[in-house]
Design a protein around this motif. Structure first.
Motif, short mmCIF file in Angstrom:
data_model
loop_
_atom_site.label_atom_id
_atom_site.label_comp_id
_atom_site.label_asym_id
_atom_site.label_seq_id
_atom_site.Cartn_x
_atom_site.Cartn_y
_atom_site.Cartn_z
N HIS A 1 0.82 -1.21 0.00
CA HIS A 1 0.00 0.00 0.00
C HIS A 1 0.86 1.26 0.00
O HIS A 1 0.39 2.32 -0.44
CB HIS A 1 -0.95 -0.01 1.20
N ALA A 2 2.11 1.16 0.44
CA ALA A 2 3.00 2.32 0.38
C ALA A 2 3.29 2.69 -1.07
O ALA A 2 3.27 3.87 -1.44
CB ALA A 2 4.30 2.02 1.12
N GLY A 3 3.55 1.69 -1.91
CA GLY A 3 3.75 1.95 -3.32
C GLY A 3 2.51 2.48 -3.99
O GLY A 3 2.56 3.36 -4.86
N GLU A 4 1.35 1.96 -3.56
CA GLU A 4 0.09 2.46 -4.10
C GLU A 4 -0.13 3.93 -3.74
O GLU A 4 -0.59 4.72 -4.58
CB GLU A 4 -1.07 1.60 -3.58
N ASP A 5 0.21 4.30 -2.52
CA ASP A 5 0.08 5.70 -2.11
C ASP A 5 0.94 6.61 -2.97
O ASP A 5 0.53 7.72 -3.35
CB ASP A 5 0.46 5.86 -0.63
N ALA A 6 2.16 6.16 -3.29
CA ALA A 6 3.05 6.97 -4.12
C ALA A 6 2.48 7.15 -5.52
O ALA A 6 2.54 8.25 -6.09
CB ALA A 6 4.44 6.33 -4.18
N ASP B 1 -0.44 9.56 -5.48
CA ASP B 1 0.03 10.94 -5.45
C ASP B 1 0.47 11.38 -6.85
O ASP B 1 0.17 12.50 -7.29
CB ASP B 1 1.20 11.10 -4.48
N ALA C 1 7.65 1.16 5.17
CA ALA C 1 6.67 1.60 4.19
C ALA C 1 7.02 2.98 3.64
O ALA C 1 6.92 3.24 2.43
CB ALA C 1 5.28 1.62 4.80
N GLU C 2 7.46 3.87 4.50
CA GLU C 2 7.83 5.22 4.05
C GLU C 2 9.01 5.17 3.09
O GLU C 2 9.04 5.89 2.09
CB GLU C 2 8.16 6.09 5.27
N LYS D 1 7.63 3.96 -0.23
CA LYS D 1 6.88 5.02 -0.89
C LYS D 1 7.82 6.04 -1.53
O LYS D 1 7.59 6.48 -2.67
CB LYS D 1 5.96 5.72 0.12
N ALA E 1 8.16 7.10 -5.48
CA ALA E 1 8.03 8.52 -5.86
C ALA E 1 9.28 9.00 -6.60
O ALA E 1 9.18 9.74 -7.59
CB ALA E 1 7.79 9.36 -4.61
#
Length: 386
Positions: free
Chosen positions: A108-113, A116, A319-320, A323, A327
């Protein structure tokens, strides 16, 4: 006795595929849903799941679950449920195996990136990306893009959590090509695949969390329904050390949830008078799922897992970092598209939003390991360490 119940999806009554296929006997005696399952298993995107995050980012231990092993476990639970309910096992299994194919690296970290990066261009959603991957990006056939899956397979992937009133751009594109009837409920096979996913990760993430030392048995026993089951297991194996009993607890929890789904789903089928697949789609409610009591326990378990595992400081830090890597790669490929492999760079669209969506397609297909290696290759170090 018929092979399936009357409300099961029947491959002989499939709404077909987008492209007509001329078959001969060389491909073996398989029905349409069996072919769907086999196409998923033989796809490149399915193989890549072995190096994609489930809970732990790029796990060092060989015993932690990844997207591939999770998908196999979901399929096992899904087939068990489908068989007991008289549903089509092959369609259920295919949906279970394919459900996570759209996940980018680092979960989900990659999905958040990617969300964005695509915020001004329709956003990113891993469920829709699964369908996009299987209908456009996989190219094993000479005359069309995608795996040319059945309508029932694509419908189940699109709507496994229920009707979709506001589809994302990627799902809207797929729906325009092959009307997936997004406002109706999905087949029971799709509903069972969705609940099998919940059962699998609810319980197996506990196992991985304790193996990693981020969860303790004492924490887990703060949940009354877990503590109650633990007492039963200790009574059953009074002469066995507690360390050996955790797998038994996981198995018992899965069994209780499976039995609850079977009992609840059968009762709903009878109460609603469901006799056909159309009855399922027009029921105006989810039929396959937990009882109210089990659903409340399952929600409590999810809250516990978020509080104690998914949002654990070690997990959040990993996770950060993931992400930030995704990004960084988005920025690099936007500014220097020649850094992409030639087969991707050569067909990069000039105009937005197609351009950033093409870059996102490339990134979403990456494994954790490949993304990390590309980041090191371009930037020379991990984010935050430069």
């Amino acid at each position: 006795m018929t092979r399936w119940q009357s409300y099961a999806s029947d491959p002989a009554s499939s709404r077909a595929r987008l492209y007509d296929e001329q078959r001969d006997s060389t491909r073996g005696p398989r029905d349409d849903f069996q072919r769907d399952r086999d196409r998923i298993i033989h796809s490149i995107s399915f193989r890549r799941l072995r190096h994609k995050t489930q809970v732990f980012v790029a796990p060092d231990g060989d015993h932690y679950r990844v997207r591939l092993t999770h998908s196999l476990e979901v399929a096992q639970i899904g087939r068990t449920l489908a068989r007991a309910l008289g549903l089509n096992e092959d369609l259920t299994e295919a949906l279970c195996l394919a459900h996570d194919i759209g996940h980018p690296p680092f979960g989900h970290a990659g999905e958040d990136a990617l969300q964005d990066a695509l915020a001004d261009h329709g956003g990113f959603d891993h469920n829709a990306q699964t369908i996009r991957t299987l209908t456009r990006l996989e190219t094993p056939y000479p005359r069309w893009n995608g795996l040319n899956l059945t309508w029932e397979m694509l419908e189940g992937l699109a709507k496994h959590n229920g009707p979709v009133e506001q589809p994302t751009w990627a799902l809207a594109e797929a729906n325009a090509a092959m009307n997936l009837d997004l406002l109706s409920w999905p087949s029971l096979e799709a509903q069972i695949a969705a609940i099998a996913d919940d059962i699998a990760y609810d319980n197996h993430d506990i196992d991985d969390g304790m193996r990693a030392g981020l969860l303790t048995l004492e924490q887990l026993l703060e949940l009354p329904f877990i503590a109650e089951r633990w007492q039963v297991i200790q009574g059953r194996y009074a002469d066995v050390s507690p360390e050996r009993l955790l797998p038994e607890l996981i198995r018992d929890q899965i069994g209780l949830m499976v039995n609850d789904v079977l009992q609840t789903t059968r009762a709903r089928i009878e109460r609603l008078g469901v006799q056909s697949v159309n009855d399922v789609r027009e029921a105006k409610q989810m039929i396959g799922g937990f009882s109210d009591a089990m659903a409340e326990k399952e929600r409590a378990l999810k809250r516990f897992m978020y509080d104690n595992l998914y949002n654990h400081p070690e997990q959040m830090a990993a996770a950060e970092e993931g992400k930030m890597m995704v990004a960084d790669l988005v920025t690099a490929y936007r500014e220097q598209p020649e850094l992409m492999p030639a087969d991707w760079a050569s067909v990069l669209p000039e105009e937005e939003p197609a351009r950033i969506r093409h870059i996102a397609d490339f990134l979403a297909g990456m494994t954790d390991r490949y993304a990390r290696n590309r980041h090191m290759e371009i930037f020379g170090d991990l984010p935050g360490r430069r």
